[in-house]
Write a protein that holds these residues in place. Structure first.
Motif, PDB file in Angstrom:
ATOM      1  N   VAL A 128     -62.360 -14.243  14.208  1.00 20.61           N
ATOM      2  CA  VAL A 128     -63.287 -13.536  15.096  1.00 20.61           C
ATOM      3  C   VAL A 128     -62.722 -12.147  15.381  1.00 20.61           C
ATOM      4  O   VAL A 128     -61.581 -12.011  15.836  1.00 20.61           O
ATOM      5  CB  VAL A 128     -63.497 -14.309  16.417  1.00 20.61           C
ATOM      6  N   VAL A 129     -63.504 -11.127  15.071  1.00 19.90           N
ATOM      7  CA  VAL A 129     -63.121  -9.746  15.361  1.00 19.90           C
ATOM      8  C   VAL A 129     -64.042  -9.243  16.464  1.00 19.90           C
ATOM      9  O   VAL A 129     -65.262  -9.152  16.268  1.00 19.90           O
ATOM     10  CB  VAL A 129     -63.244  -8.852  14.110  1.00 19.90           C
ATOM     11  N   LYS A 130     -63.472  -8.920  17.602  1.00 23.56           N
ATOM     12  CA  LYS A 130     -64.264  -8.484  18.755  1.00 23.56           C
ATOM     13  C   LYS A 130     -63.907  -7.048  19.119  1.00 23.56           C
ATOM     14  O   LYS A 130     -62.743  -6.700  19.278  1.00 23.56           O
ATOM     15  CB  LYS A 130     -64.009  -9.396  19.953  1.00 23.56           C
ATOM     16  N   VAL A 131     -64.941  -6.212  19.233  1.00 24.22           N
ATOM     17  CA  VAL A 131     -64.773  -4.819  19.632  1.00 24.22           C
ATOM     18  C   VAL A 131     -65.441  -4.637  20.988  1.00 24.22           C
ATOM     19  O   VAL A 131     -66.623  -4.965  21.160  1.00 24.22           O
ATOM     20  CB  VAL A 131     -65.403  -3.860  18.596  1.00 24.22           C
ATOM     21  N   ASP A 169     -61.592  -1.204  22.225  1.00 22.20           N
ATOM     22  CA  ASP A 169     -60.438  -2.033  21.867  1.00 22.20           C
ATOM     23  C   ASP A 169     -60.880  -3.094  20.858  1.00 22.20           C
ATOM     24  O   ASP A 169     -61.968  -3.659  20.986  1.00 22.20           O
ATOM     25  CB  ASP A 169     -59.869  -2.710  23.126  1.00 22.20           C
ATOM     26  N   VAL A 170     -60.020  -3.355  19.860  1.00 19.91           N
ATOM     27  CA  VAL A 170     -60.312  -4.362  18.839  1.00 19.91           C
ATOM     28  C   VAL A 170     -59.394  -5.560  19.047  1.00 19.91           C
ATOM     29  O   VAL A 170     -58.167  -5.415  19.080  1.00 19.91           O
ATOM     30  CB  VAL A 170     -60.128  -3.794  17.418  1.00 19.91           C
ATOM     31  N   ASN A 171     -59.986  -6.716  19.197  1.00 21.69           N
ATOM     32  CA  ASN A 171     -59.235  -7.945  19.391  1.00 21.69           C
ATOM     33  C   ASN A 171     -59.601  -8.936  18.281  1.00 21.69           C
ATOM     34  O   ASN A 171     -60.784  -9.156  18.005  1.00 21.69           O
ATOM     35  CB  ASN A 171     -59.549  -8.552  20.763  1.00 21.69           C
ATOM     36  N   GLN A 172     -58.577  -9.496  17.641  1.00 22.82           N
ATOM     37  CA  GLN A 172     -58.825 -10.437  16.553  1.00 22.82           C
ATOM     38  C   GLN A 172     -58.070 -11.734  16.824  1.00 22.82           C
ATOM     39  O   GLN A 172     -56.902 -11.727  17.197  1.00 22.82           O
ATOM     40  CB  GLN A 172     -58.365  -9.831  15.219  1.00 22.82           C
ATOM     41  N   TYR A 173     -58.737 -12.859  16.629  1.00 22.13           N
ATOM     42  CA  TYR A 173     -58.097 -14.161  16.810  1.00 22.13           C
ATOM     43  C   TYR A 173     -58.740 -15.163  15.852  1.00 22.13           C
ATOM     44  O   TYR A 173     -59.778 -14.880  15.238  1.00 22.13           O
ATOM     45  CB  TYR A 173     -58.202 -14.637  18.260  1.00 22.13           C
TER      46      TYR A 173
END
Length: 480
Positions: A128-131, A169-173
Protein backbone atom coordinates in the motif's frame (compact mmCIF):
# COMPACT_ATOMS: atom_id res chain seq x y z
CA UNK A 1 40.05 -62.57 37.86
CA UNK A 2 39.82 -60.43 34.69
CA UNK A 3 38.17 -57.46 36.40
CA UNK A 4 40.31 -57.75 39.53
CA UNK A 5 43.53 -57.61 37.52
CA UNK A 6 42.06 -54.86 35.34
CA UNK A 7 41.22 -52.69 38.34
CA UNK A 8 44.63 -53.15 39.92
CA UNK A 9 46.54 -52.34 36.74
CA UNK A 10 44.52 -49.19 36.06
CA UNK A 11 45.10 -47.98 39.62
CA UNK A 12 48.81 -48.73 39.36
CA UNK A 13 49.13 -46.82 36.10
CA UNK A 14 46.81 -43.92 36.82
CA UNK A 15 48.97 -41.26 35.17
CA UNK A 16 49.39 -43.16 31.92
CA UNK A 17 45.67 -43.99 31.85
CA UNK A 18 44.79 -40.32 32.46
CA UNK A 19 47.03 -39.18 29.58
CA UNK A 20 45.36 -41.61 27.16
CA UNK A 21 41.88 -40.67 28.40
CA UNK A 22 42.61 -36.92 28.18
CA UNK A 23 43.75 -37.19 24.56
CA UNK A 24 40.59 -39.02 23.59
CA UNK A 25 38.50 -36.57 25.63
CA UNK A 26 39.77 -33.54 23.69
CA UNK A 27 38.97 -35.15 20.34
CA UNK A 28 35.51 -36.27 21.45
CA UNK A 29 34.72 -32.86 23.00
CA UNK A 30 35.62 -31.10 19.75
CA UNK A 31 33.36 -33.43 17.80
CA UNK A 32 30.46 -32.71 20.18
CA UNK A 33 30.91 -28.94 19.98
CA UNK A 34 31.22 -28.89 16.18
CA UNK A 35 28.22 -31.22 15.76
CA UNK A 36 26.13 -29.13 18.14
CA UNK A 37 27.08 -25.85 16.49
CA UNK A 38 26.26 -27.32 13.07
CA UNK A 39 22.87 -28.37 14.42
CA UNK A 40 22.39 -24.85 15.76
CA UNK A 41 23.22 -23.43 12.32
CA UNK A 42 20.57 -25.62 10.74
CA UNK A 43 18.07 -24.54 13.37
CA UNK A 44 18.91 -20.87 12.81
CA UNK A 45 18.46 -21.29 9.07
CA UNK A 46 15.10 -22.99 9.64
CA UNK A 47 14.00 -20.00 11.73
CA UNK A 48 15.00 -17.65 8.95
CA UNK A 49 13.01 -19.63 6.39
CA UNK A 50 10.00 -19.97 8.69
CA UNK A 51 9.93 -16.20 9.15
CA UNK A 52 9.26 -15.98 5.41
CA UNK A 53 6.78 -18.72 4.62
CA UNK A 54 5.47 -19.91 7.96
CA UNK A 55 5.87 -22.90 10.21
CA UNK A 56 4.91 -26.23 8.66
CA UNK A 57 5.15 -25.04 5.06
CA UNK A 58 7.25 -27.32 2.86
CA UNK A 59 6.97 -25.45 -0.44
CA UNK A 60 5.21 -22.60 -2.22
CA UNK A 61 3.57 -22.38 -5.60
CA UNK A 62 3.67 -19.08 -7.50
CA UNK A 63 3.38 -17.78 -11.03
CA UNK A 64 6.32 -16.15 -12.76
CA UNK A 65 6.03 -12.37 -12.92
CA UNK A 66 5.75 -10.76 -16.35
CA UNK A 67 7.27 -7.36 -17.17
CA UNK A 68 4.80 -4.52 -16.63
CA UNK A 69 3.70 -2.65 -19.76
CA UNK A 70 2.88 1.02 -19.92
CA UNK A 71 1.68 2.48 -16.62
CA UNK A 72 -0.62 -0.36 -15.62
CA UNK A 73 1.54 -1.33 -12.66
CA UNK A 74 2.56 2.18 -11.62
CA UNK A 75 0.51 3.97 -8.98
CA UNK A 76 -1.00 7.28 -10.08
CA UNK A 77 -2.27 9.88 -7.65
CA UNK A 78 -4.65 12.64 -8.72
CA UNK A 79 -5.43 15.73 -6.60
CA UNK A 80 -7.57 18.67 -7.63
CA UNK A 81 -6.36 21.97 -6.16
CA UNK A 82 -9.44 24.22 -5.95
CA UNK A 83 -9.60 27.67 -4.39
CA UNK A 84 -11.23 26.35 -1.26
CA UNK A 85 -8.72 23.47 -0.87
CA UNK A 86 -5.88 25.63 0.44
CA UNK A 87 -4.61 24.19 3.72
CA UNK A 88 -6.94 21.19 3.64
CA UNK A 89 -5.53 17.69 4.18
CA UNK A 90 -5.75 15.48 1.11
CA UNK A 91 -4.74 11.84 0.80
CA UNK A 92 -4.88 9.01 -1.67
CA UNK A 93 -3.57 5.46 -1.49
CA UNK A 94 -2.90 2.80 -4.05
CA UNK A 95 -2.92 -0.96 -3.41
CA UNK A 96 -0.50 -3.02 -5.50
CA UNK A 97 0.02 -6.75 -5.78
CA UNK A 98 3.55 -7.25 -4.48
CA UNK A 99 6.18 -8.84 -6.66
CA UNK A 100 4.04 -11.37 -8.53
CA UNK A 101 1.43 -11.92 -11.14
CA UNK A 102 -1.59 -13.64 -9.67
CA UNK A 103 -2.99 -17.14 -9.82
CA UNK A 104 -6.68 -18.05 -9.89
CA UNK A 105 -7.97 -19.15 -6.49
CA UNK A 106 -9.06 -22.41 -8.10
CA UNK A 107 -5.36 -23.32 -8.39
CA UNK A 108 -5.30 -23.83 -4.62
CA UNK A 109 -7.76 -26.71 -4.97
CA UNK A 110 -5.76 -28.23 -7.82
CA UNK A 111 -2.57 -28.16 -5.78
CA UNK A 112 -4.32 -29.57 -2.70
CA UNK A 113 -5.57 -32.49 -4.78
CA UNK A 114 -2.10 -33.60 -5.89
CA UNK A 115 -0.62 -36.81 -4.55
CA UNK A 116 1.54 -36.28 -1.47
CA UNK A 117 -0.04 -32.92 -0.52
CA UNK A 118 -1.41 -32.78 3.02
CA UNK A 119 -2.74 -29.23 2.75
CA UNK A 120 -2.61 -26.07 0.64
CA UNK A 121 -3.72 -22.51 1.31
CA UNK A 122 -3.60 -19.34 -0.80
CA UNK A 123 -2.48 -15.86 0.19
CA UNK A 124 -2.31 -12.41 -1.37
CA UNK A 125 0.69 -10.15 -0.78
CA UNK A 126 0.05 -6.43 -1.21
CA UNK A 127 1.91 -3.14 -0.95
CA UNK A 128 0.00 0.00 0.00
CA UNK A 129 1.44 3.35 -1.08
CA UNK A 130 -0.30 6.28 0.61
CA UNK A 131 0.29 9.93 -0.26
CA UNK A 132 -1.12 12.57 2.09
CA UNK A 133 -0.59 16.30 2.53
CA UNK A 134 -1.96 19.68 1.57
CA UNK A 135 -1.78 22.47 -1.00
CA UNK A 136 -1.10 26.05 0.09
CA UNK A 137 -2.36 28.89 -2.11
CA UNK A 138 0.21 31.57 -2.96
CA UNK A 139 -0.27 35.34 -2.60
CA UNK A 140 0.21 37.95 -5.36
CA UNK A 141 2.57 40.80 -4.47
CA UNK A 142 2.18 43.94 -6.66
CA UNK A 143 4.76 46.62 -7.54
CA UNK A 144 3.61 50.04 -8.80
CA UNK A 145 6.01 50.45 -11.71
CA UNK A 146 9.06 50.52 -9.46
CA UNK A 147 10.86 48.06 -11.63
CA UNK A 148 10.63 50.07 -14.84
CA UNK A 149 13.85 51.04 -16.65
CA UNK A 150 15.44 54.17 -15.26
CA UNK A 151 13.66 53.76 -11.99
CA UNK A 152 10.69 55.92 -13.08
CA UNK A 153 7.33 55.08 -11.65
CA UNK A 154 3.96 55.40 -13.30
CA UNK A 155 4.18 52.29 -15.40
CA UNK A 156 1.61 49.48 -15.34
CA UNK A 157 1.41 47.53 -12.06
CA UNK A 158 3.79 44.62 -11.90
CA UNK A 159 3.18 41.55 -9.65
CA UNK A 160 4.50 38.13 -8.67
CA UNK A 161 3.19 35.16 -6.70
CA UNK A 162 4.93 34.54 -3.38
CA UNK A 163 4.57 31.51 -1.13
CA UNK A 164 2.24 28.62 -1.81
CA UNK A 165 3.04 25.09 -2.97
CA UNK A 166 2.39 21.58 -1.84
CA UNK A 167 3.65 19.47 1.05
CA UNK A 168 2.92 15.74 0.75
CA UNK A 169 4.23 12.71 2.62
CA UNK A 170 4.57 9.21 1.11
CA UNK A 171 3.99 6.24 3.37
CA UNK A 172 4.44 2.65 2.21
CA UNK A 173 3.61 -0.54 4.11
CA UNK A 174 2.79 -4.15 3.39
CA UNK A 175 -0.50 -5.97 3.81
CA UNK A 176 -1.03 -9.71 3.57
CA UNK A 177 -4.36 -11.31 2.81
CA UNK A 178 -4.54 -14.59 4.73
CA UNK A 179 -7.08 -17.39 4.53
CA UNK A 180 -8.59 -17.24 8.01
CA UNK A 181 -10.27 -20.63 7.53
CA UNK A 182 -6.85 -22.36 7.37
CA UNK A 183 -4.79 -20.94 10.26
CA UNK A 184 -2.27 -23.82 10.29
CA UNK A 185 -0.51 -22.71 7.07
CA UNK A 186 0.90 -19.48 5.76
CA UNK A 187 3.38 -16.83 6.94
CA UNK A 188 1.30 -15.73 9.94
CA UNK A 189 2.09 -19.09 11.58
CA UNK A 190 5.68 -17.91 12.11
CA UNK A 191 4.38 -15.22 14.49
CA UNK A 192 2.83 -15.50 17.92
CA UNK A 193 -0.18 -13.48 19.07
CA UNK A 194 1.14 -11.47 22.02
CA UNK A 195 -1.85 -9.17 22.49
CA UNK A 196 -5.51 -9.52 21.59
CA UNK A 197 -6.52 -12.53 19.53
CA UNK A 198 -6.02 -14.23 16.19
CA UNK A 199 -8.52 -14.29 13.33
CA UNK A 200 -11.68 -16.32 13.75
CA UNK A 201 -12.67 -18.74 11.00
CA UNK A 202 -15.95 -16.86 10.49
CA UNK A 203 -14.19 -13.55 9.72
CA UNK A 204 -13.66 -14.29 6.03
CA UNK A 205 -14.99 -10.86 4.98
CA UNK A 206 -14.70 -8.94 8.25
CA UNK A 207 -13.01 -5.56 8.54
CA UNK A 208 -10.45 -6.78 11.06
CA UNK A 209 -6.66 -6.84 11.05
CA UNK A 210 -3.71 -8.29 12.95
CA UNK A 211 -0.69 -5.97 13.18
CA UNK A 212 2.95 -6.94 13.44
CA UNK A 213 4.37 -5.86 16.79
CA UNK A 214 7.25 -3.85 15.28
CA UNK A 215 4.89 -1.98 12.96
CA UNK A 216 2.38 -1.45 15.77
CA UNK A 217 5.09 0.06 17.95
CA UNK A 218 6.26 2.33 15.15
CA UNK A 219 2.75 3.58 14.38
CA UNK A 220 1.63 3.49 18.05
CA UNK A 221 -1.17 1.04 17.35
CA UNK A 222 -2.94 -1.03 19.97
CA UNK A 223 -5.71 -3.61 20.02
CA UNK A 224 -8.98 -1.80 19.32
CA UNK A 225 -7.43 0.94 17.17
CA UNK A 226 -8.39 1.32 13.54
CA UNK A 227 -6.32 1.62 10.37
CA UNK A 228 -7.69 2.91 7.07
CA UNK A 229 -6.72 1.19 3.84
CA UNK A 230 -8.12 2.73 0.67
CA UNK A 231 -11.01 4.30 2.55
CA UNK A 232 -11.92 1.13 4.49
CA UNK A 233 -11.46 1.12 8.27
CA UNK A 234 -10.08 -2.07 9.80
CA UNK A 235 -10.18 -2.76 13.53
CA UNK A 236 -7.00 -4.23 14.98
CA UNK A 237 -7.96 -7.38 16.92
CA UNK A 238 -4.47 -8.70 17.64
CA UNK A 239 -0.76 -7.93 17.77
CA UNK A 240 1.60 -10.61 16.42
CA UNK A 241 5.31 -10.95 17.19
CA UNK A 242 7.56 -12.77 14.73
CA UNK A 243 9.42 -15.73 16.23
CA UNK A 244 12.59 -14.83 14.32
CA UNK A 245 13.67 -11.88 12.25
CA UNK A 246 11.21 -9.61 10.49
CA UNK A 247 7.54 -10.39 10.03
CA UNK A 248 6.03 -11.37 6.69
CA UNK A 249 3.92 -8.19 6.54
CA UNK A 250 3.04 -5.10 8.54
CA UNK A 251 -0.68 -5.90 8.58
CA UNK A 252 -2.68 -9.09 8.04
CA UNK A 253 -6.29 -8.98 6.88
CA UNK A 254 -8.76 -11.63 5.65
CA UNK A 255 -7.98 -12.83 2.13
CA UNK A 256 -11.37 -11.85 0.71
CA UNK A 257 -10.95 -8.27 1.94
CA UNK A 258 -7.45 -8.09 0.46
CA UNK A 259 -8.79 -9.25 -2.91
CA UNK A 260 -11.48 -6.57 -2.83
CA UNK A 261 -9.03 -3.78 -1.94
CA UNK A 262 -6.62 -4.69 -4.73
CA UNK A 263 -9.27 -5.45 -7.34
CA UNK A 264 -8.03 -9.03 -7.71
CA UNK A 265 -11.18 -11.01 -6.99
CA UNK A 266 -10.58 -14.77 -6.69
CA UNK A 267 -6.84 -14.30 -7.12
CA UNK A 268 -3.83 -15.24 -4.97
CA UNK A 269 -0.12 -14.59 -5.28
CA UNK A 270 1.22 -17.53 -3.29
CA UNK A 271 0.03 -21.02 -2.42
CA UNK A 272 1.57 -22.53 0.71
CA UNK A 273 1.86 -26.32 0.61
CA UNK A 274 2.44 -28.93 3.30
CA UNK A 275 3.54 -32.41 2.23
CA UNK A 276 2.28 -35.62 3.83
CA UNK A 277 5.85 -36.89 4.11
CA UNK A 278 8.82 -34.57 4.60
CA UNK A 279 11.05 -37.15 2.91
CA UNK A 280 9.05 -36.91 -0.33
CA UNK A 281 9.14 -33.16 -0.86
CA UNK A 282 11.12 -33.36 -4.11
CA UNK A 283 8.66 -35.93 -5.51
CA UNK A 284 5.69 -33.71 -4.56
CA UNK A 285 7.40 -30.73 -6.18
CA UNK A 286 7.78 -32.63 -9.46
CA UNK A 287 4.15 -33.79 -9.33
CA UNK A 288 2.84 -30.24 -8.90
CA UNK A 289 5.06 -28.88 -11.66
CA UNK A 290 3.84 -31.61 -14.00
CA UNK A 291 0.11 -31.42 -13.25
CA UNK A 292 -0.38 -27.69 -12.51
CA UNK A 293 0.93 -25.81 -15.52
CA UNK A 294 2.18 -22.24 -15.48
CA UNK A 295 3.44 -22.37 -11.90
CA UNK A 296 6.80 -22.24 -10.16
CA UNK A 297 7.31 -24.54 -7.17
CA UNK A 298 9.96 -23.59 -4.64
CA UNK A 299 10.94 -25.71 -1.64
CA UNK A 300 12.63 -24.60 1.54
CA UNK A 301 15.82 -26.30 0.32
CA UNK A 302 15.77 -24.08 -2.79
CA UNK A 303 15.44 -20.97 -0.66
CA UNK A 304 18.14 -22.15 1.77
CA UNK A 305 20.66 -21.93 -1.07
CA UNK A 306 20.00 -18.18 -1.33
CA UNK A 307 20.79 -17.43 2.33
CA UNK A 308 23.95 -15.35 2.68
CA UNK A 309 25.58 -13.24 5.36
CA UNK A 310 27.36 -14.27 8.55
CA UNK A 311 24.94 -17.19 9.09
CA UNK A 312 25.92 -18.73 5.78
CA UNK A 313 29.63 -18.08 6.39
CA UNK A 314 29.54 -19.62 9.86
CA UNK A 315 27.56 -22.58 8.55
CA UNK A 316 30.17 -23.27 5.88
CA UNK A 317 32.96 -23.02 8.43
CA UNK A 318 31.21 -25.41 10.80
CA UNK A 319 30.42 -27.86 8.01
CA UNK A 320 33.82 -27.65 6.34
CA UNK A 321 36.71 -26.50 8.49
CA UNK A 322 35.09 -27.60 11.76
CA UNK A 323 34.38 -31.15 10.67
CA UNK A 324 37.77 -31.60 9.06
CA UNK A 325 39.46 -30.22 12.17
CA UNK A 326 37.44 -32.61 14.33
CA UNK A 327 38.42 -35.54 12.14
CA UNK A 328 42.12 -34.63 12.25
CA UNK A 329 42.15 -34.11 16.03
CA UNK A 330 40.20 -37.31 16.61
CA UNK A 331 42.52 -39.31 14.35
CA UNK A 332 45.54 -37.85 16.16
CA UNK A 333 43.98 -38.73 19.52
CA UNK A 334 43.38 -42.32 18.40
CA UNK A 335 46.95 -42.61 17.11
CA UNK A 336 48.45 -41.17 20.28
CA UNK A 337 46.31 -43.46 22.43
CA UNK A 338 47.43 -46.47 20.38
CA UNK A 339 51.09 -45.53 20.57
CA UNK A 340 50.94 -44.88 24.31
CA UNK A 341 49.22 -48.21 24.89
CA UNK A 342 51.79 -50.00 22.75
CA UNK A 343 54.58 -48.25 24.63
CA UNK A 344 53.04 -49.29 27.94
CA UNK A 345 52.99 -52.90 26.77
CA UNK A 346 56.69 -52.72 25.89
CA UNK A 347 57.41 -51.65 29.47
CA UNK A 348 55.40 -54.58 30.79
CA UNK A 349 57.27 -57.26 28.89
CA UNK A 350 58.50 -59.02 32.02
CA UNK A 351 55.01 -58.92 33.56
CA UNK A 352 53.34 -60.49 30.55
CA UNK A 353 56.15 -63.01 30.21
CA UNK A 354 55.59 -64.08 33.79
CA UNK A 355 51.85 -64.42 33.20
CA UNK A 356 52.48 -66.56 30.13
CA UNK A 357 54.90 -68.70 32.10
CA UNK A 358 52.14 -69.20 34.68
CA UNK A 359 49.80 -70.48 31.97
CA UNK A 360 48.12 -67.43 30.46
CA UNK A 361 47.54 -67.87 26.76
CA UNK A 362 48.31 -65.09 24.28
CA UNK A 363 44.59 -64.50 23.72
CA UNK A 364 44.02 -63.90 27.43
CA UNK A 365 46.92 -61.45 27.62
CA UNK A 366 45.55 -59.65 24.55
CA UNK A 367 42.06 -59.44 26.05
CA UNK A 368 43.52 -57.98 29.22
CA UNK A 369 45.34 -55.24 27.30
CA UNK A 370 42.28 -54.50 25.15
CA UNK A 371 40.09 -54.37 28.28
CA UNK A 372 42.36 -51.78 29.88
CA UNK A 373 42.38 -49.72 26.69
CA UNK A 374 38.58 -49.82 26.38
CA UNK A 375 38.20 -48.63 29.97
CA UNK A 376 40.62 -45.79 29.22
CA UNK A 377 38.51 -44.98 26.17
CA UNK A 378 35.28 -44.92 28.18
CA UNK A 379 36.89 -42.66 30.78
CA UNK A 380 38.00 -40.41 27.94
CA UNK A 381 34.45 -40.53 26.56
CA UNK A 382 32.98 -39.39 29.87
CA UNK A 383 35.51 -36.55 30.12
CA UNK A 384 34.93 -35.66 26.46
CA UNK A 385 31.16 -35.55 26.88
CA UNK A 386 31.56 -33.30 29.92
CA UNK A 387 33.89 -30.95 28.05
CA UNK A 388 31.68 -31.02 24.95
CA UNK A 389 28.55 -30.21 26.96
CA UNK A 390 30.39 -27.37 28.66
CA UNK A 391 31.50 -25.97 25.28
CA UNK A 392 28.01 -26.27 23.79
CA UNK A 393 26.50 -24.61 26.87
CA UNK A 394 29.01 -21.76 26.58
CA UNK A 395 27.99 -21.17 22.95
CA UNK A 396 24.30 -21.23 23.86
CA UNK A 397 24.84 -18.91 26.84
CA UNK A 398 26.77 -16.43 24.69
CA UNK A 399 24.12 -16.66 21.91
CA UNK A 400 26.15 -14.83 19.27
CA UNK A 401 23.94 -12.96 16.81
CA UNK A 402 24.24 -13.95 13.16
CA UNK A 403 22.84 -12.12 10.17
CA UNK A 404 21.09 -13.81 7.29
CA UNK A 405 20.43 -12.00 4.03
CA UNK A 406 17.73 -13.12 1.63
CA UNK A 407 16.96 -11.58 -1.71
CA UNK A 408 18.90 -9.01 -3.60
CA UNK A 409 18.88 -10.41 -7.10
CA UNK A 410 18.94 -13.84 -8.57
CA UNK A 411 16.26 -15.95 -10.10
CA UNK A 412 14.34 -16.76 -7.00
CA UNK A 413 11.84 -14.22 -5.97
CA UNK A 414 9.99 -12.42 -3.32
CA UNK A 415 7.62 -13.69 -0.75
CA UNK A 416 5.00 -12.07 1.41
CA UNK A 417 6.11 -8.88 2.94
CA UNK A 418 9.37 -8.79 1.05
CA UNK A 419 11.80 -10.88 -0.90
CA UNK A 420 11.92 -14.53 -0.20
CA UNK A 421 10.08 -17.70 -1.10
CA UNK A 422 8.52 -17.73 -4.53
CA UNK A 423 8.85 -16.60 -8.10
CA UNK A 424 10.96 -14.16 -10.04
CA UNK A 425 11.35 -10.47 -9.50
CA UNK A 426 12.97 -10.50 -6.10
CA UNK A 427 13.24 -7.14 -4.43
CA UNK A 428 15.97 -5.59 -2.32
CA UNK A 429 17.87 -7.84 0.08
CA UNK A 430 16.21 -8.51 3.39
CA UNK A 431 18.39 -8.93 6.48
CA UNK A 432 17.34 -10.98 9.48
CA UNK A 433 19.13 -11.55 12.77
CA UNK A 434 19.08 -14.85 14.65
CA UNK A 435 20.75 -15.99 17.86
CA UNK A 436 23.00 -19.03 17.54
CA UNK A 437 22.52 -21.95 19.93
CA UNK A 438 24.34 -25.29 20.16
CA UNK A 439 21.78 -27.98 21.09
CA UNK A 440 23.21 -31.38 22.05
CA UNK A 441 21.04 -34.29 20.95
CA UNK A 442 20.95 -37.88 22.14
CA UNK A 443 22.44 -38.87 18.78
CA UNK A 444 25.47 -36.69 19.49
CA UNK A 445 25.95 -38.32 22.90
CA UNK A 446 25.64 -41.77 21.31
CA UNK A 447 28.24 -40.73 18.73
CA UNK A 448 30.60 -39.66 21.52
CA UNK A 449 30.20 -43.00 23.31
CA UNK A 450 30.84 -44.82 20.04
CA UNK A 451 33.99 -42.79 19.44
CA UNK A 452 35.19 -43.53 22.99
CA UNK A 453 34.77 -47.27 22.52
CA UNK A 454 36.35 -47.09 19.06
CA UNK A 455 39.33 -45.19 20.44
CA UNK A 456 39.76 -47.78 23.17
CA UNK A 457 39.57 -50.66 20.71
CA UNK A 458 42.10 -49.02 18.40
CA UNK A 459 44.50 -48.42 21.28
CA UNK A 460 43.88 -51.97 22.53
CA UNK A 461 44.58 -53.37 19.08
CA UNK A 462 48.01 -51.71 19.09
CA UNK A 463 48.88 -53.02 22.53
CA UNK A 464 47.25 -56.43 22.09
CA UNK A 465 49.14 -57.09 18.87
CA UNK A 466 52.39 -56.20 20.65
CA UNK A 467 51.56 -58.37 23.67
CA UNK A 468 50.54 -61.37 21.57
CA UNK A 469 54.00 -61.50 19.98
CA UNK A 470 55.84 -61.84 23.29
CA UNK A 471 57.52 -65.19 24.11
CA UNK A 472 57.84 -66.15 27.81
CA UNK A 473 61.55 -67.03 27.56
CA UNK A 474 62.44 -63.72 25.90
CA UNK A 475 60.30 -61.75 28.31
CA UNK A 476 61.84 -63.36 31.41
CA UNK A 477 65.38 -62.54 30.19
CA UNK A 478 64.51 -58.83 30.14
CA UNK A 479 64.94 -56.68 33.16
CA UNK A 480 62.87 -53.54 33.56
Amino acid sequence: MFFTYLRRELRRRRKAALVVASGLALGIALVIVVTSVSSGMNGAQDKVLQSLYGLGTDMTVTKAATPATGSAQRPRFRFDAQDDDSGKEQSSDHVLVQGFTTLPSSTVGKVAGQRGVAGAVGGLSLTVVKVSGQFTRGRIQQNQGGDQPGGYGGGPPQGRVAGGGADFDVNQYTVYGTDVTEPALGPLTSSKITSGRAFQKTETDAKVAVADSAYAKEEKLEVGDTVTIKGVKFTIVGIATADSGAAAANLYIPLKRAQTLSGTKDKVTTIYVKATDSQQIDAVKKTIQKNVSGTTVTTSADLADTVSGSLSTASHLAAGVGKWLSAVVLAAAFLVAGLLTSSAVSRRVREFGTLKALGWRSGRVTRQVVGEAVVNGLVGGVLGIALGLAGAYAVTAASPTLQAQLGGGGATGGGPGGPGFGGPGRQAARTLEVALTAPVSATTIALAVGLAVTGGLIAGAFGGWRASRLRPADALRRVE
